[in-house]
Design a protein around this motif. Structure first.
Motif, mmCIF file in Angstrom:
data_model
loop_
_atom_site.group_PDB
_atom_site.id
_atom_site.type_symbol
_atom_site.label_atom_id
_atom_site.label_comp_id
_atom_site.label_asym_id
_atom_site.label_seq_id
_atom_site.Cartn_x
_atom_site.Cartn_y
_atom_site.Cartn_z
ATOM 1 N N LEU A 1 0.739 -1.507 0.421
ATOM 2 C CA LEU A 1 -0.309 -0.006 -0.068
ATOM 3 C C LEU A 1 1.034 1.636 -0.305
ATOM 4 O O LEU A 1 0.260 2.703 -0.476
ATOM 5 C CB LEU A 1 -1.096 -0.225 0.940
ATOM 6 N N LEU A 2 1.786 1.197 0.522
ATOM 7 C CA LEU A 2 2.771 2.893 1.298
ATOM 8 C C LEU A 2 3.844 2.495 0.121
ATOM 9 O O LEU A 2 4.685 3.773 -0.864
ATOM 10 C CB LEU A 2 3.364 2.390 2.112
ATOM 11 N N GLN A 3 3.912 1.580 -0.995
ATOM 12 C CA GLN A 3 4.921 1.190 -2.022
ATOM 13 C C GLN A 3 4.709 2.084 -3.421
ATOM 14 O O GLN A 3 3.643 2.506 -3.575
ATOM 15 C CB GLN A 3 5.467 -0.182 -3.014
ATOM 16 N N GLU A 4 5.742 3.284 -3.548
ATOM 17 C CA GLU A 4 5.879 3.495 -4.818
ATOM 18 C C GLU A 4 5.960 3.340 -5.994
ATOM 19 O O GLU A 4 6.783 2.177 -6.058
ATOM 20 C CB GLU A 4 6.642 4.833 -4.776
ATOM 21 N N SER A 5 5.080 3.512 -7.199
ATOM 22 C CA SER A 5 5.492 3.061 -8.865
ATOM 23 C C SER A 5 5.665 3.817 -9.370
ATOM 24 O O SER A 5 4.688 4.762 -9.906
ATOM 25 C CB SER A 5 5.204 1.421 -9.179
ATOM 26 N N GLY A 6 7.014 4.388 -10.245
ATOM 27 C CA GLY A 6 7.155 5.672 -11.372
ATOM 28 C C GLY A 6 6.089 4.739 -12.439
ATOM 29 O O GLY A 6 6.059 4.909 -13.516
ATOM 30 N N THR B 1 -8.073 1.807 7.076
ATOM 31 C CA THR B 1 -8.310 2.937 7.515
ATOM 32 C C THR B 1 -6.970 3.641 8.428
ATOM 33 O O THR B 1 -6.468 4.693 8.283
ATOM 34 C CB THR B 1 -9.261 3.009 8.036
ATOM 35 N N MET B 2 -5.713 2.627 8.955
ATOM 36 C CA MET B 2 -5.426 2.581 9.740
ATOM 37 C C MET B 2 -3.963 3.163 9.055
ATOM 38 O O MET B 2 -2.987 4.864 8.647
ATOM 39 C CB MET B 2 -4.905 1.800 10.327
ATOM 40 N N VAL B 3 -4.202 3.320 7.658
ATOM 41 C CA VAL B 3 -2.607 3.281 6.391
ATOM 42 C C VAL B 3 -2.883 4.403 6.398
ATOM 43 O O VAL B 3 -2.387 5.651 6.303
ATOM 44 C CB VAL B 3 -2.736 2.124 5.306
ATOM 45 N N LEU B 4 -4.513 5.084 5.795
ATOM 46 C CA LEU B 4 -4.972 6.151 5.359
ATOM 47 C C LEU B 4 -4.852 7.109 5.900
ATOM 48 O O LEU B 4 -3.891 8.100 5.639
ATOM 49 C CB LEU B 4 -6.014 6.228 4.626
ATOM 50 N N ASP B 5 -4.977 7.279 7.104
ATOM 51 C CA ASP B 5 -5.052 8.085 8.414
ATOM 52 C C ASP B 5 -3.159 7.875 8.761
ATOM 53 O O ASP B 5 -2.704 9.858 9.044
ATOM 54 C CB ASP B 5 -5.799 7.229 9.618
ATOM 55 N N ARG C 1 -3.365 6.083 -4.979
ATOM 56 C CA ARG C 1 -2.639 5.367 -5.088
ATOM 57 C C ARG C 1 -2.965 3.884 -3.852
ATOM 58 O O ARG C 1 -2.614 2.439 -4.222
ATOM 59 C CB ARG C 1 -0.913 5.296 -5.205
ATOM 60 N N ILE C 2 -3.009 4.198 -3.086
ATOM 61 C CA ILE C 2 -3.262 3.145 -1.924
ATOM 62 C C ILE C 2 -4.628 2.702 -1.787
ATOM 63 O O ILE C 2 -5.108 1.627 -2.012
ATOM 64 C CB ILE C 2 -3.597 4.280 -0.091
ATOM 65 N N LEU C 3 -5.904 3.384 -2.207
ATOM 66 C CA LEU C 3 -6.878 2.901 -2.360
ATOM 67 C C LEU C 3 -6.837 1.924 -3.813
ATOM 68 O O LEU C 3 -7.482 0.837 -3.521
ATOM 69 C CB LEU C 3 -8.034 3.979 -2.505
ATOM 70 N N GLU C 4 -6.958 2.301 -4.677
ATOM 71 C CA GLU C 4 -7.111 1.777 -6.020
ATOM 72 C C GLU C 4 -6.043 0.268 -5.855
ATOM 73 O O GLU C 4 -6.397 -0.770 -6.567
ATOM 74 C CB GLU C 4 -6.194 2.039 -7.216
ATOM 75 N N THR C 5 -5.058 0.750 -4.973
ATOM 76 C CA THR C 5 -4.125 -0.999 -4.262
ATOM 77 C C THR C 5 -4.634 -2.069 -3.725
ATOM 78 O O THR C 5 -5.484 -2.778 -3.444
ATOM 79 C CB THR C 5 -3.430 -0.960 -4.083
ATOM 80 N N SER C 6 -5.207 -1.137 -2.461
ATOM 81 C CA SER C 6 -6.414 -1.906 -1.140
ATOM 82 C C SER C 6 -7.224 -2.649 -2.775
ATOM 83 O O SER C 6 -8.083 -3.469 -1.778
ATOM 84 C CB SER C 6 -6.577 -1.613 -0.290
ATOM 85 N N ASP C 7 -8.298 -1.890 -3.223
ATOM 86 C CA ASP C 7 -9.048 -2.804 -3.656
ATOM 87 C C ASP C 7 -8.936 -3.237 -4.578
ATOM 88 O O ASP C 7 -10.088 -4.633 -4.808
ATOM 89 C CB ASP C 7 -9.689 -1.462 -4.857
ATOM 90 N N ARG C 8 -7.501 -4.248 -5.163
ATOM 91 C CA ARG C 8 -7.523 -4.807 -6.092
ATOM 92 C C ARG C 8 -7.234 -5.792 -4.601
ATOM 93 O O ARG C 8 -7.229 -7.089 -4.856
ATOM 94 C CB ARG C 8 -5.876 -4.719 -6.341
ATOM 95 N N VAL C 9 -7.011 -5.482 -3.427
ATOM 96 C CA VAL C 9 -6.555 -7.210 -2.295
ATOM 97 C C VAL C 9 -8.481 -7.019 -2.457
ATOM 98 O O VAL C 9 -8.160 -8.353 -1.473
ATOM 99 C CB VAL C 9 -5.147 -5.711 -1.581
#
Length: 186
Positions: free
Chosen positions: A99-104, A146-150, A159-167
């Protein structure tokens, strides 16, 4: 018993080396058996917080919330705690990292999203095996997301929501497969 300062004990608890429970007044309590287990082993070195990635603040927030009594009453928490939570902790760490990983590059982003879906399928399968209802599994996922977003800057939420939707889609896939194969979909 441990011959360490209160600060060191708090750091060990924050790093996940020692379970901690909080009283309604906010005081920390440790189980004697956990403390005794530390006396027989070498002292754990505190894990370095990765402030630059946001992982450190997110982990601290999650650990704090997991010590609250209201969380202990949740069916998903009880199901994972009953079996021991080492495997679930690994899922959580992998999820947090994703969730916190950046991708270029676009190709790398797709690999990240594919990995997120596979992780969701693994997590879903684990929860199905533990006989945790889909609703409770989704509640657990929402709690951690929610903890990650906070803990993350608003600029990374999309980006976090897109990744978490896949999970989450992967989790649902596992429950659907279990239902189709005659397993229980609660």
């Amino acid at each position: 018993m441990l011959d360490v300062s209160d600060t060191t004990l708090r750091q060990w608890a924050n790093a996940g080396h020692l379970r901690v429970y909080r009283t309604p007044g906010g005081h920390r309590r440790f189980l004697r058996q956990d403390v005794e287990a530390l006396t027989g082993a070498s002292r754990p070195a505190p894990e370095p917080a990765r402030e630059d990635s946001g992982e450190g603040p997110a982990l601290r927030r999650i650990r704090r919330r997991l010590t609250q009594d209201s969380v202990h009453q949740q069916p998903w928490f009880q199901a994972t705690e009953a079996e021991g939570n080492d495997r679930m902790r690994l899922f959580g760490r992998r999820l947090l990292s994703l969730l916190l990983q950046e991708s270029g590059r676009r190709r790398r982003r797709q690999e990240l999203l594919d990995e997120a879906r596979m992780l969701g399928q693994e997590y879903g399968s684990e929860m199905v095996e533990r006989d945790v209802a889909l609703t409770d599994t989704v509640e657990a996922f929402i709690f951690f997301r929610t903890m990650v977003l906070d803990s993350a800057p608003a600029s990374s939420w999309s980006r976090i929501l897109e990744t978490s939707d896949r999970v989450l889609a992967g989790v649902c896939t596992s429950y659907q497969r279990a239902a189709e194969s005659g397993g229980s979909e609660r």
